[in-house]
Write a protein that holds these residues in place. Structure first.
Motif, PDB file in Angstrom:
ATOM      1  N   PRO A  82      16.902  -7.677  -6.078  1.00 45.71           N
ATOM      2  CA  PRO A  82      16.728  -8.004  -7.502  1.00 45.71           C
ATOM      3  C   PRO A  82      17.098  -9.429  -7.905  1.00 45.71           C
ATOM      4  O   PRO A  82      17.489  -9.648  -9.044  1.00 45.71           O
ATOM      5  N   PHE A  83      17.002 -10.397  -7.004  1.00 48.63           N
ATOM      6  CA  PHE A  83      17.387 -11.770  -7.357  1.00 48.63           C
ATOM      7  C   PHE A  83      16.229 -12.737  -7.090  1.00 48.63           C
ATOM      8  O   PHE A  83      15.343 -12.427  -6.303  1.00 48.63           O
ATOM      9  N   SER A  84      16.301 -13.891  -7.755  1.00 48.46           N
ATOM     10  CA  SER A  84      15.251 -14.935  -7.723  1.00 48.46           C
ATOM     11  C   SER A  84      13.877 -14.297  -7.927  1.00 48.46           C
ATOM     12  O   SER A  84      13.732 -13.344  -8.686  1.00 48.46           O
ATOM     13  N   SER A  85      12.853 -14.787  -7.222  1.00 49.71           N
ATOM     14  CA  SER A  85      11.494 -14.289  -7.474  1.00 49.71           C
ATOM     15  C   SER A  85      11.146 -13.077  -6.612  1.00 49.71           C
ATOM     16  O   SER A  85      10.018 -12.603  -6.648  1.00 49.71           O
ATOM     17  N   HIS A  86      12.120 -12.587  -5.808  1.00 52.93           N
ATOM     18  CA  HIS A  86      11.815 -11.509  -4.853  1.00 52.93           C
ATOM     19  C   HIS A  86      11.238 -10.262  -5.521  1.00 52.93           C
ATOM     20  O   HIS A  86      10.238  -9.708  -5.060  1.00 52.93           O
ATOM     21  N   ALA A  87      11.907  -9.792  -6.613  1.00 54.04           N
ATOM     22  CA  ALA A  87      11.456  -8.529  -7.218  1.00 54.04           C
ATOM     23  C   ALA A  87      10.049  -8.680  -7.791  1.00 54.04           C
ATOM     24  O   ALA A  87       9.216  -7.773  -7.675  1.00 54.04           O
ATOM     25  N   GLY A  88       9.764  -9.840  -8.381  1.00 52.31           N
ATOM     26  CA  GLY A  88       8.440 -10.077  -8.974  1.00 52.31           C
ATOM     27  C   GLY A  88       7.345 -10.001  -7.924  1.00 52.31           C
ATOM     28  O   GLY A  88       6.286  -9.385  -8.132  1.00 52.31           O
ATOM     29  N   ALA A  89       7.620 -10.606  -6.754  1.00 54.63           N
ATOM     30  CA  ALA A  89       6.608 -10.594  -5.691  1.00 54.63           C
ATOM     31  C   ALA A  89       6.376  -9.170  -5.186  1.00 54.63           C
ATOM     32  O   ALA A  89       5.233  -8.721  -5.034  1.00 54.63           O
ATOM     33  N   LEU A  90       7.470  -8.431  -4.982  1.00 51.56           N
ATOM     34  CA  LEU A  90       7.315  -7.059  -4.460  1.00 51.56           C
ATOM     35  C   LEU A  90       6.633  -6.159  -5.496  1.00 51.56           C
ATOM     36  O   LEU A  90       5.856  -5.266  -5.149  1.00 51.56           O
ATOM     37  N   PHE A  91       6.938  -6.440  -6.761  1.00 53.82           N
ATOM     38  CA  PHE A  91       6.312  -5.649  -7.827  1.00 53.82           C
ATOM     39  C   PHE A  91       4.792  -5.861  -7.820  1.00 53.82           C
ATOM     40  O   PHE A  91       4.019  -4.932  -8.044  1.00 53.82           O
ATOM     41  N   SER A  92       4.373  -7.081  -7.548  1.00 55.11           N
ATOM     42  CA  SER A  92       2.928  -7.344  -7.441  1.00 55.11           C
ATOM     43  C   SER A  92       2.324  -6.494  -6.336  1.00 55.11           C
ATOM     44  O   SER A  92       1.234  -5.938  -6.483  1.00 55.11           O
ATOM     45  N   LEU A  93       3.043  -6.386  -5.213  1.00 60.11           N
ATOM     46  CA  LEU A  93       2.534  -5.562  -4.112  1.00 60.11           C
ATOM     47  C   LEU A  93       2.487  -4.087  -4.538  1.00 60.11           C
ATOM     48  O   LEU A  93       1.501  -3.388  -4.268  1.00 60.11           O
ATOM     49  N   ALA A  94       3.555  -3.630  -5.209  1.00 55.54           N
ATOM     50  CA  ALA A  94       3.597  -2.225  -5.654  1.00 55.54           C
ATOM     51  C   ALA A  94       2.421  -1.943  -6.593  1.00 55.54           C
ATOM     52  O   ALA A  94       1.752  -0.903  -6.494  1.00 55.54           O
ATOM     53  N   ARG A  95       2.145  -2.895  -7.474  1.00 55.35           N
ATOM     54  CA  ARG A  95       1.023  -2.701  -8.412  1.00 55.35           C
ATOM     55  C   ARG A  95      -0.308  -2.686  -7.673  1.00 55.35           C
ATOM     56  O   ARG A  95      -1.203  -1.894  -7.980  1.00 55.35           O
ATOM     57  N   ALA A  96      -0.413  -3.578  -6.689  1.00 52.54           N
ATOM     58  CA  ALA A  96      -1.662  -3.615  -5.911  1.00 52.54           C
ATOM     59  C   ALA A  96      -1.863  -2.274  -5.204  1.00 52.54           C
ATOM     60  O   ALA A  96      -2.962  -1.707  -5.220  1.00 52.54           O
ATOM     61  N   MET A  97      -0.779  -1.745  -4.622  1.00 52.27           N
ATOM     62  CA  MET A  97      -0.892  -0.465  -3.904  1.00 52.27           C
ATOM     63  C   MET A  97      -1.229   0.648  -4.888  1.00 52.27           C
ATOM     64  O   MET A  97      -2.069   1.508  -4.601  1.00 52.27           O
ATOM     65  N   SER A  98      -0.589   0.623  -6.071  1.00 50.86           N
ATOM     66  CA  SER A  98      -0.820   1.720  -7.023  1.00 50.86           C
ATOM     67  C   SER A  98      -2.268   1.707  -7.518  1.00 50.86           C
ATOM     68  O   SER A  98      -2.845   2.756  -7.767  1.00 50.86           O
ATOM     69  N   SER A  99      -2.872   0.513  -7.612  1.00 48.54           N
ATOM     70  CA  SER A  99      -4.250   0.511  -8.114  1.00 48.54           C
ATOM     71  C   SER A  99      -5.244   0.938  -7.021  1.00 48.54           C
ATOM     72  O   SER A  99      -6.275   1.524  -7.314  1.00 48.54           O
ATOM     73  N   LEU A 100      -4.894   0.659  -5.751  1.00 53.55           N
ATOM     74  CA  LEU A 100      -5.816   1.067  -4.675  1.00 53.55           C
ATOM     75  C   LEU A 100      -5.592   2.503  -4.200  1.00 53.55           C
ATOM     76  O   LEU A 100      -6.428   3.046  -3.479  1.00 53.55           O
ATOM     77  N   ALA A 101      -4.444   3.088  -4.570  1.00 52.97           N
ATOM     78  CA  ALA A 101      -4.176   4.477  -4.143  1.00 52.97           C
ATOM     79  C   ALA A 101      -3.827   5.300  -5.382  1.00 52.97           C
ATOM     80  O   ALA A 101      -2.667   5.679  -5.587  1.00 52.97           O
ATOM     81  N   PRO A 102      -4.814   5.575  -6.246  1.00 57.41           N
ATOM     82  CA  PRO A 102      -4.514   6.211  -7.538  1.00 57.41           C
ATOM     83  C   PRO A 102      -3.946   7.619  -7.421  1.00 57.41           C
ATOM     84  O   PRO A 102      -3.290   8.088  -8.345  1.00 57.41           O
ATOM     85  N   SER A 103      -4.135   8.290  -6.284  1.00 54.44           N
ATOM     86  CA  SER A 103      -3.595   9.651  -6.217  1.00 54.44           C
ATOM     87  C   SER A 103      -2.189   9.684  -5.596  1.00 54.44           C
ATOM     88  O   SER A 103      -1.617  10.756  -5.428  1.00 54.44           O
ATOM     89  N   SER A 104      -1.623   8.535  -5.279  1.00 54.46           N
ATOM     90  CA  SER A 104      -0.234   8.497  -4.812  1.00 54.46           C
ATOM     91  C   SER A 104       0.640   8.004  -5.959  1.00 54.46           C
ATOM     92  O   SER A 104       0.149   7.336  -6.878  1.00 54.46           O
ATOM     93  N   HIS A 105       1.941   8.320  -5.875  1.00 52.28           N
ATOM     94  CA  HIS A 105       2.850   7.801  -6.903  1.00 52.28           C
ATOM     95  C   HIS A 105       3.815   6.802  -6.273  1.00 52.28           C
ATOM     96  O   HIS A 105       4.310   7.006  -5.166  1.00 52.28           O
ATOM     97  N   PHE A 106       4.084   5.702  -7.001  1.00 50.98           N
ATOM     98  CA  PHE A 106       4.971   4.655  -6.505  1.00 50.98           C
ATOM     99  C   PHE A 106       6.173   4.531  -7.435  1.00 50.98           C
ATOM    100  O   PHE A 106       6.000   4.229  -8.630  1.00 50.98           O
ATOM    101  N   SER A 107       7.370   4.808  -6.918  1.00 48.63           N
ATOM    102  CA  SER A 107       8.595   4.614  -7.707  1.00 48.63           C
ATOM    103  C   SER A 107       9.174   3.266  -7.308  1.00 48.63           C
ATOM    104  O   SER A 107       9.484   3.049  -6.120  1.00 48.63           O
TER     105      SER A 107
END
Ligand code: U2F
Length: 451
Positions: free
Chosen positions: A12-37
């Motif tokens: 949760p420091f510097s830009s790390h969380a923002g970058a990973l969140f982008s990946l989580a969002r990318a995964m959530s949009s390509l896998a709509p039937s999975s859930h990402f916490s």
């Protein structure tokens, strides 16, 4: 019905969380039937929550390890406290996520910086998928830390005596010098928290057969081969943020940076930003300010308010009055770098900034400070050749003026512009239909969601 429940755990420091969140969002949009916490501290989630979310992604707060609400730790202490309580916080967060979804987590994707996630995944007998958000070449160096210490030695004197020789004993670093090796491998206080994290994460990674990287296949072909051989499941799926549809929405431009840029001709403005955790000394900050003022290049400078107070007296007023420079605490950087008026980016060479500069097609003026930044600066100026590096002494008035002269006025600058445009094309194509990052992301989703 949710097919799979995947936990994504941020540093949760510097830009790390923002970058990973982008990946989580990318995964959530390509896998709509999975859930990402998506698990991170409350403070870090708050900085992300203005972004619109799909319904198959939820934010789960975990403890920051600070026990008293009256205690405001320094940046370094905050990292120490977070890591100290991390495994317990993560276990609790995962339980909360499972309860909320009514479904067990089948796999944990985490920032490699929180390598301790691997232990919790082992306890739960589920898969750990580590993600490198920073430069992959830095990770390569850290995976070879013992060899670097053996061949070059330890300490500043060892680096000096190795001189300008190239690191030919390391195939992926054979264009780099000893001085470009990230601190914390054979120089600096090896117990410093950041260096300790980088060392431990690399050692823990050796037990994994999976690695996700915020990079693009083809940017560094020798490194691609190395990681492909080392990790049977290697997924270069960057730049993560390019998969988000929100990057096409109008940016939040509180300080009017884009309208200010609109008043300038094509490729005439320098954009300056030294990232989210600056380690610049006040004297060097003053030299940068003097250089910007002495050059004939207009500039937009992202500089936090507390650092603005350290600027030479009268500087901000003079820049405002003459219209020569605009100094603001925050910019919509991705949009700034895509603006046609921006012709150079003065940067600390954090990995996100490097990727965003390539996507914007903007040459860099590099002033690295720590971490992967030294290795990135060398790759940019010497391997990819789309930027110049400041001398070892950092920003000086003359150095800034000279660098701008090269990038804006000389044939060398024109070549850098052409080079960055070539890379820009490759990177943008990688996230498009059949592009390598998009295809790798689909492969990654099979690995994490089984779909
Ligand atoms: C650490 O890097 P930083 O967070 O200091 O720097 P970047 O990786 O370049 O990321 C900065 C991000 O903040 C954004 C910008 C980048 O996405 O677009 N930003 C912005 O939107 N507006 C602003 O005014 C200023 C910044 C570390 F220091 C580096 O060495 C690592 O490479 C990096 C990744 O692990 O983390």
């Amino acid at each position: 019905m949710t097919q799979s429940h995947v936990a994504v755990v941020a540093f949760p420091f510097s830009s790390h969380a923002g970058a990973l969140f982008s990946l989580a969002r990318a995964m959530s949009s390509l896998a709509p039937s999975s859930h990402f916490s998506f698990l991170s501290t409350k403070q870090s989630l708050a900085s992300l929550s203005s972004q619109q979310l799909l319904s198959n992604i939820s934010l789960v707060p975990i403890s920051d390890g600070v026990t008293s609400p009256d205690h405001v730790p320094s940046h370094i202490e905050a990292i120490e406290l977070f890591l100290k309580s991390f495994k317990d916080s993560l276990r609790e967060g995962l339980k909360a996520a499972e309860l909320a979804q009514g479904c067990k987590v089948r796999c944990i994707v985490s920032d490699l910086f929180v390598w301790l996630t691997a232990d919790v995944a082992d306890e739960m007998a589920i898969k750990w998928v580590p993600v490198r958000t920073g430069a992959p070449l830095d990770l390569y160096a850290r995976l070879h830390a013992d060899l670097i210490r053996e061949v070059i030695g330890v300490g500043d004197e060892a680096i000096r005596s190795y001189g300008d020789k190239l690191l030919s004993f390391l195939p992926c670093l054979s264009s780099h010098r000893a001085i470009d090796i990230p601190k914390g491998i054979n120089t600096g206080d090896l117990n410093f928290i950041y260096y300790m994290i980088c060392d431990r994460m690399a050692r823990r990674l050796l037990d994994s057969d999976v690695l996700v990287s915020n990079t693009i296949q083809g940017l560094d072909p020798i490194l691609d081969s190395y990681f492909q051989d080392k990790f049977p499941n290697y997924f270069p799926v960057g730049p993560f943020y390019l998969f988000n549809s929100s990057q096409n929405e109008p940016p939040n431009d509180t300080y009017g940076c884009l309208s200010w840029l609109d008043q300038h001709d094509q490729a005439t403005v320098a954009y300056v930003s030294l990232g989210t955790i600056a380690f610049i000394l006040p004297s060097e900050l003053a030299s940068l300010a003097k250089g910007l003022e002495a050059s004939n290049v207009p500039f937009l400078w992202s500089l936090k308010e507390e650092a603005q107070n350290l600027l030479p007296s009268g500087f901000i007023d003079r820049m405002n009055e003459t219209g020569k420079g605009k100094i603001v605490p925050w910019t919509p950087q991705i949009s700034v770098l895509k603006h046609p008026a921006v012709g150079a980016f003065v940067s600390h060479c954090g990995w996100n900034s490097v990727l965003e500069s390539i996507v914007g097609g903007v040459p860099l003026v590099c002033r690295p400070f720590f971490g992967d930044q030294t290795i990135n600066a060398r790759s940019i100026s010497f391997v990819w050749k789309f930027g110049v590096s400041m001398d070892e002494e950092g920003f000086t008035q003359k150095g800034v003026v000279r660098a701008f002269d090269v990038v804006f006025n000389r044939e060398e600058g024109e070549k850098m512009r052409n080079k960055v445009h070539e890379l820009q094309e490759m990177v943008i194509a990688s996230v498009g239909e059949n592009g390598s990052s998009r295809e790798n992301l689909k492969r990654l989703l099979k690995n994490v969601c089984g779909c």
